[in-house]
Design an enzyme around this catalytic site. Structure first.
Site, PDB file in Angstrom:
ATOM      1  N   ASN A  66     -11.894   6.871 -18.648  1.00 44.22           N
ATOM      2  CA  ASN A  66     -13.367   6.847 -18.702  1.00 44.22           C
ATOM      3  C   ASN A  66     -13.969   5.468 -18.462  1.00 44.22           C
ATOM      4  O   ASN A  66     -15.168   5.355 -18.237  1.00 44.22           O
ATOM      5  CB  ASN A  66     -13.851   7.358 -20.051  1.00 44.22           C
ATOM      6  CG  ASN A  66     -13.434   8.787 -20.306  1.00 44.22           C
ATOM      7  OD1 ASN A  66     -12.762   9.415 -19.484  1.00 44.22           O
ATOM      8  ND2 ASN A  66     -13.806   9.305 -21.448  1.00 44.22           N
ATOM      9  N   ASN A  89     -14.301  11.653 -14.898  1.00 42.55           N
ATOM     10  CA  ASN A  89     -14.828  10.499 -15.618  1.00 42.55           C
ATOM     11  C   ASN A  89     -14.366   9.153 -15.071  1.00 42.55           C
ATOM     12  O   ASN A  89     -15.084   8.164 -15.175  1.00 42.55           O
ATOM     13  CB  ASN A  89     -14.502  10.613 -17.110  1.00 42.55           C
ATOM     14  CG  ASN A  89     -15.322  11.701 -17.769  1.00 42.55           C
ATOM     15  OD1 ASN A  89     -16.459  11.966 -17.373  1.00 42.55           O
ATOM     16  ND2 ASN A  89     -14.749  12.356 -18.756  1.00 42.55           N
TER      17      ASN A  89
END
Length: 190
Positions: free
Chosen positions: A63, A109
């Protein structure tokens, strides 16, 4: 200077997960090029170099991948068009390989983080890992290891993608697309 970025998560528990296919391709490239480790804390990743090629495995977790790529890009003055990102793609069947410049993140992500840090116009090598039956299972699915059946074909797939990456730095994108795109693992000759 060409910067190859493999997306994945650090740590042995993630090593063989679908999400880490980008790391596996980088490992193959580092080995093939006999690249040397030039990592620094500020790069937030494992960085290797061979001649005019850099190979990066962000250690920020998926992420936050952009916060590793951005400092490497700036330090080495890498142009956006010379960044090649290898990542898993659940919208492609296992073993499919596609190439594209720019576009949306498709809920990935790692790509979302890259887009926020360096914009979207980098080159993507999309490696199909298949998808779960239900959308609610996506996170669990990509963080699971490849199946036994997939593992049998994984090395061939990684070798194919690494070969395509080497050619990407020398040939036009359309040439590479026509030679190296795969619809599925069945398209990969032994």
């Amino acid at each position: 200077m060409i910067l190859f970025v493999g997306l994945g998560n650090p740590g042995s528990q993630y090593e063989n997960t679908r999400h880490n296919i980008g790391f596996k391709v980088i490992d193959k490239l580092v080995n093939d090029f006999h690249a040397r480790d030039i990592s620094k804390n500020s790069f937030q990743g494992k960085l290797y170099r061979a001649a005019n090629s850099l190979f990066l495995k962000p250690t920020t977790f998926m992420n936050l991948s952009g916060s590793s790529v951005e400092p490497v890009k700036h330090f080495f003055k890498v142009e956006l068009e010379d960044i090649i990102v290898i990542h898993d793609d659940i919208d492609l069947p296992f073993g499919a390989v596609r190439f594209k410049r720019g576009g949306g993140h498709g809920g990935h992500n790692g790509l979302r983080s890259l887009d926020a840090h360096i914009t979207k116009e980098y080159l993507r090598v999309r490696v199909g890992v298949g998808k779960p039956e239900h959308k609610s299972q996506v996170a669990d699915y990509v963080l699971h290891d490849f199946s036994q059946e997939e593992n049998l074909m994984l090395e061939r797939l990684i070798t194919h993608v690494a070969k395509a990456c080497k050619v990407l730095s020398q040939e036009e994108l359309n040439e590479v697309k026509s030679k190296y795109s795969l619809k599925s693992i069945e398209g990969l000759s032994v």
